[in-house]
Design a protein around this motif. Structure first.
Motif, PDB file in Angstrom:
ATOM      1  N   TRP A 115       0.835  -1.189   0.000  1.00  0.00           N
ATOM      2  CA  TRP A 115       0.000   0.000   0.000  1.00  0.00           C
ATOM      3  C   TRP A 115       0.874   1.245   0.000  1.00  0.00           C
ATOM      4  O   TRP A 115       2.097   1.162   0.078  1.00  0.00           O
ATOM      5  CB  TRP A 115      -0.919   0.008   1.228  1.00  0.00           C
ATOM      6  CG  TRP A 115      -0.173   0.204   2.523  1.00  0.00           C
ATOM      7  CD1 TRP A 115       0.564  -0.718   3.198  1.00  0.00           C
ATOM      8  CD2 TRP A 115      -0.076   1.418   3.271  1.00  0.00           C
ATOM      9  NE1 TRP A 115       1.122  -0.161   4.320  1.00  0.00           N
ATOM     10  CE2 TRP A 115       0.742   1.142   4.400  1.00  0.00           C
ATOM     11  CE3 TRP A 115      -0.589   2.702   3.111  1.00  0.00           C
ATOM     12  CZ2 TRP A 115       1.052   2.123   5.352  1.00  0.00           C
ATOM     13  CZ3 TRP A 115      -0.288   3.668   4.061  1.00  0.00           C
ATOM     14  CH2 TRP A 115       0.514   3.361   5.159  1.00  0.00           C
ATOM     15  N   ALA A 116       0.227   2.420  -0.066  1.00  0.00           N
ATOM     16  CA  ALA A 116       0.924   3.702   0.036  1.00  0.00           C
ATOM     17  C   ALA A 116      -0.045   4.727   0.597  1.00  0.00           C
ATOM     18  O   ALA A 116      -1.263   4.629   0.411  1.00  0.00           O
ATOM     19  CB  ALA A 116       1.447   4.155  -1.330  1.00  0.00           C
ATOM     20  N   ALA A 117       0.485   5.719   1.296  1.00  0.00           N
ATOM     21  CA  ALA A 117      -0.359   6.735   1.926  1.00  0.00           C
ATOM     22  C   ALA A 117      -1.077   7.600   0.905  1.00  0.00           C
ATOM     23  O   ALA A 117      -2.094   8.224   1.221  1.00  0.00           O
ATOM     24  CB  ALA A 117       0.488   7.609   2.855  1.00  0.00           C
ATOM     25  N   TRP A 118      -0.562   7.674  -0.334  1.00  0.00           N
ATOM     26  CA  TRP A 118      -1.205   8.476  -1.373  1.00  0.00           C
ATOM     27  C   TRP A 118      -2.241   7.675  -2.164  1.00  0.00           C
ATOM     28  O   TRP A 118      -2.913   8.214  -3.038  1.00  0.00           O
ATOM     29  CB  TRP A 118      -0.162   9.022  -2.342  1.00  0.00           C
ATOM     30  CG  TRP A 118       0.837   8.001  -2.801  1.00  0.00           C
ATOM     31  CD1 TRP A 118       2.101   7.813  -2.326  1.00  0.00           C
ATOM     32  CD2 TRP A 118       0.656   7.020  -3.836  1.00  0.00           C
ATOM     33  NE1 TRP A 118       2.717   6.772  -2.989  1.00  0.00           N
ATOM     34  CE2 TRP A 118       1.858   6.270  -3.918  1.00  0.00           C
ATOM     35  CE3 TRP A 118      -0.391   6.696  -4.685  1.00  0.00           C
ATOM     36  CZ2 TRP A 118       2.020   5.214  -4.819  1.00  0.00           C
ATOM     37  CZ3 TRP A 118      -0.231   5.650  -5.585  1.00  0.00           C
ATOM     38  CH2 TRP A 118       0.975   4.934  -5.639  1.00  0.00           C
ATOM     39  N   CYS A 119      -2.378   6.400  -1.849  1.00  0.00           N
ATOM     40  CA  CYS A 119      -3.256   5.498  -2.603  1.00  0.00           C
ATOM     41  C   CYS A 119      -4.627   5.440  -1.944  1.00  0.00           C
ATOM     42  O   CYS A 119      -4.778   4.855  -0.866  1.00  0.00           O
ATOM     43  CB  CYS A 119      -2.624   4.108  -2.685  1.00  0.00           C
ATOM     44  SG  CYS A 119      -3.716   2.818  -3.338  1.00  0.00           S
ATOM     45  N   GLY A 120      -5.631   6.049  -2.590  1.00  0.00           N
ATOM     46  CA  GLY A 120      -6.976   6.064  -2.036  1.00  0.00           C
ATOM     47  C   GLY A 120      -7.572   4.686  -1.830  1.00  0.00           C
ATOM     48  O   GLY A 120      -8.060   4.373  -0.735  1.00  0.00           O
ATOM     49  N   PRO A 121      -7.572   3.805  -2.858  1.00  0.00           N
ATOM     50  CA  PRO A 121      -8.131   2.464  -2.670  1.00  0.00           C
ATOM     51  C   PRO A 121      -7.418   1.674  -1.572  1.00  0.00           C
ATOM     52  O   PRO A 121      -8.047   0.855  -0.903  1.00  0.00           O
ATOM     53  CB  PRO A 121      -7.930   1.816  -4.044  1.00  0.00           C
ATOM     54  CG  PRO A 121      -7.887   2.950  -4.998  1.00  0.00           C
ATOM     55  CD  PRO A 121      -7.214   4.068  -4.269  1.00  0.00           C
ATOM     56  N   VAL A 148       2.712  -3.462   4.108  1.00  0.00           N
ATOM     57  CA  VAL A 148       4.033  -3.080   3.617  1.00  0.00           C
ATOM     58  C   VAL A 148       3.877  -1.836   2.732  1.00  0.00           C
ATOM     59  O   VAL A 148       3.317  -1.914   1.632  1.00  0.00           O
ATOM     60  CB  VAL A 148       4.705  -4.216   2.828  1.00  0.00           C
ATOM     61  CG1 VAL A 148       6.106  -3.804   2.384  1.00  0.00           C
ATOM     62  CG2 VAL A 148       4.767  -5.497   3.662  1.00  0.00           C
ATOM     63  N   SER A 149       4.368  -0.698   3.212  1.00  0.00           N
ATOM     64  CA  SER A 149       4.244   0.550   2.478  1.00  0.00           C
ATOM     65  C   SER A 149       5.344   0.674   1.426  1.00  0.00           C
ATOM     66  O   SER A 149       6.500   0.301   1.662  1.00  0.00           O
ATOM     67  CB  SER A 149       4.329   1.739   3.442  1.00  0.00           C
ATOM     68  OG  SER A 149       4.533   2.943   2.744  1.00  0.00           O
ATOM     69  N   GLN A 156       5.141  11.595   4.694  1.00  0.00           N
ATOM     70  CA  GLN A 156       3.754  11.316   4.346  1.00  0.00           C
ATOM     71  C   GLN A 156       3.293  10.021   5.001  1.00  0.00           C
ATOM     72  O   GLN A 156       2.167   9.932   5.505  1.00  0.00           O
ATOM     73  CB  GLN A 156       3.599  11.231   2.826  1.00  0.00           C
ATOM     74  CG  GLN A 156       2.164  11.084   2.341  1.00  0.00           C
ATOM     75  CD  GLN A 156       2.054  11.081   0.835  1.00  0.00           C
ATOM     76  OE1 GLN A 156       3.030  10.838   0.132  1.00  0.00           O
ATOM     77  NE2 GLN A 156       0.863  11.333   0.317  1.00  0.00           N
ATOM     78  N   LEU A 157       4.157   9.031   5.014  1.00  0.00           N
ATOM     79  CA  LEU A 157       3.846   7.769   5.670  1.00  0.00           C
ATOM     80  C   LEU A 157       3.630   7.975   7.161  1.00  0.00           C
ATOM     81  O   LEU A 157       2.661   7.469   7.741  1.00  0.00           O
ATOM     82  CB  LEU A 157       4.976   6.763   5.425  1.00  0.00           C
ATOM     83  CG  LEU A 157       4.943   5.466   6.234  1.00  0.00           C
ATOM     84  CD1 LEU A 157       3.669   4.681   5.941  1.00  0.00           C
ATOM     85  CD2 LEU A 157       6.180   4.630   5.929  1.00  0.00           C
TER      86      LEU A 157
END
Length: 229
Positions: A115-121, A148-149, A156-157
């Motif tokens: 995942w990522a903090a900028w990823c809405g889904p 796992v980012s 941002q994380l």
């Protein structure tokens, strides 16, 4: 008497003439607006005298699909060695970070979520994944969830983890850009810039058994849970 009426009518006509002329000069509110020419005719307040800019069309909104029948996911069981080695971690203040090495092959399923903090889904499905983990455990499945980012910006994380509720994701593994991320993605069989989020189920024996790229929905639970039986 006729002469008097004639003079009165003339006077009345002379008196009405200025009013008629004024009415002709008054602005007409019932006239249609001038045709547009592909450029916006509106100027924002405070932009008087500014050059008009072309109108910007908003991108179309993605269609919302109604829940349907369960999808067929991971129809072929893979036998792929999992990623190896310690990786970096991140956590909210006061929250212990996870162990640097994910215990693959320790007798329980490991559900990896990239995942990522900028990823809405990614953020939208996190509560669903946590609920699924508890549901699997209650059914007798030994399973751990490893978030796992793949964020590039550590700040941002950190901000995301700090803002999560106590029951949310407040600690995560982290794969910053570099060789470790590259080797991890290669081990999971996904491309260098994967379509986030990514789900990867690692069996109790330590083999990557199922990989799904893209967000999961409620209807996907039966198919994914079947792999952890």
């Amino acid at each position: 008497m006729k002469r008097t009426s004639s003079w009165a009518g003339a006077a009345l006509g002379v008196g009405l003439l200025p009013l008629v002329l004024a009415a002709c000069d008054a602005p007409r509110n019932d006239l249609p607006a001038p045709p547009t020419t592909g450029r916006s005719n509106a100027v924002a307040a405070g932009d008087a005298g500014a050059t008009q800019k072309p109108a910007v069309t908003a991108p179309p909104t993605a269609a919302v699909t109604a829940p349907g029948a369960p999808r067929q996911l991971c129809t072929t069981r893979e036998q792929r060695p999992p990623p190896k080695g310690a990786i970096r971690t991140a956590s909210a203040p006061g929250v212990p970070p996870p162990e640097a090495t994910i215990p693959f092959g320790a007798g329980k399923w490991i559900w990896i979520n990239l995942w990522a903090a900028w990823c809405g889904p990614c953020k939208e499905e996190m509560p669903r994944l946590l609920a699924w983990r508890e549901k699997l455990r209650q059914s007798g499945v030994l399973v751990d969830m490893a978030f796992v980012s793949v964020d590039d910006d550590e700040r941002q994380l950190a901000r995301f983890l700090e803002t999560q509720p106590a029951t949310g994701v407040r600690a995560s593994y982290w794969l910053p850009e570099g060789t470790t991320r590259t080797s991890w993605l290669a081990a999971l069989g996904v491309k260098e810039s994967p379509e986030l989020p990514v789900q990867a189920l690692v069996s109790p024996s330590g083999q990557v058994a199922c990989v799904v790229q893209g967000a999961v929905e409620e209807r996907d639970y039966p198919a994914l849970a079947a792999w952890a039986r």
